[in-house]
Design an enzyme around this catalytic site. Structure first.
Site, mmCIF file in Angstrom:
data_model
loop_
_atom_site.group_PDB
_atom_site.id
_atom_site.type_symbol
_atom_site.label_atom_id
_atom_site.label_comp_id
_atom_site.label_asym_id
_atom_site.label_seq_id
_atom_site.Cartn_x
_atom_site.Cartn_y
_atom_site.Cartn_z
ATOM 1 N N CYS A 41 0.869 -1.180 0.000
ATOM 2 C CA CYS A 41 0.000 0.000 0.000
ATOM 3 C C CYS A 41 0.910 1.235 0.000
ATOM 4 O O CYS A 41 2.106 1.114 -0.215
ATOM 5 C CB CYS A 41 -1.002 -0.017 1.150
ATOM 6 S SG CYS A 41 -0.314 0.169 2.786
ATOM 7 N N CYS A 98 -4.897 -0.781 -1.720
ATOM 8 C CA CYS A 98 -5.327 0.608 -1.839
ATOM 9 C C CYS A 98 -6.761 0.698 -2.371
ATOM 10 O O CYS A 98 -7.181 -0.140 -3.154
ATOM 11 C CB CYS A 98 -4.406 1.355 -2.794
ATOM 12 S SG CYS A 98 -2.673 1.146 -2.383
ATOM 13 N N CYS A 156 -2.339 3.082 -5.935
ATOM 14 C CA CYS A 156 -1.499 2.008 -5.400
ATOM 15 C C CYS A 156 -0.099 2.080 -5.991
ATOM 16 O O CYS A 156 0.071 2.451 -7.150
ATOM 17 C CB CYS A 156 -2.099 0.652 -5.752
ATOM 18 S SG CYS A 156 -3.327 0.096 -4.588
#
Length: 136
Positions: A7, A79, A84
């Site tokens: 992430c 994400c 991302c």
């Protein structure tokens, strides 16, 4: 099998996923987490993980650039509302769009509820993804 949870800040979702996957999958799978803009492990992530008996206080936030792509078999991005990180390499990729529990909330109880919800969602996704063994 080597799994990477990815992430942006590597502070909440990917840190909880790393701790949960290690707990659920044990030694059969090598687990790492990283982010494109690493910061530090969120104290509330540590707190809600302790509620279920998993200590992630010894984990640290790492840059995706520190991960060798040739050592990774599966990348799971976490994400939702943000962009991302991109992971170069030939690893299989999964995307679990989860809200960032560290984003600003009305109050600390709302934030804690969101952390718990994301933690529980990640737990179920790990179990569902690896139900037939980590190489399925």
């Amino acid at each position: 099998m080597n799994v990477l949870f990815l992430c942006v800040q590597n502070s909440a979702r990917s840190q909880m996923a790393e701790g949960l996957a290690r707990h659920i999958l044990g030694d059969k799978v090598s687990i790492q987490s990283a982010g494109s803009q690493p910061s530090q492990v969120n104290p509330m992530a540590i707190e809600v993980m302790k509620e279920i008996g998993i200590d992630i206080s010894g984990q640290s936030s790492k840059s995706v650039e520190s991960i060798n792509p040739q050592n990774i078999d599966l990348v799971i991005t976490l994400c939702a509302e943000e962009v991302c990180p991109i992971f170069l390499g030939t690893a299989k990729k999964l995307h679990w769009p989860l809200p960032d529990p560290a984003s600003p909330q009305e109050n600390s109880e709302d934030k804690k509820r969101l952390f718990r919800a994301v933690r529980d969602d990640i737990t179920q996704r790990i179990k569902d993804t690896f139900q037939n063994g980590p190489n399925s």
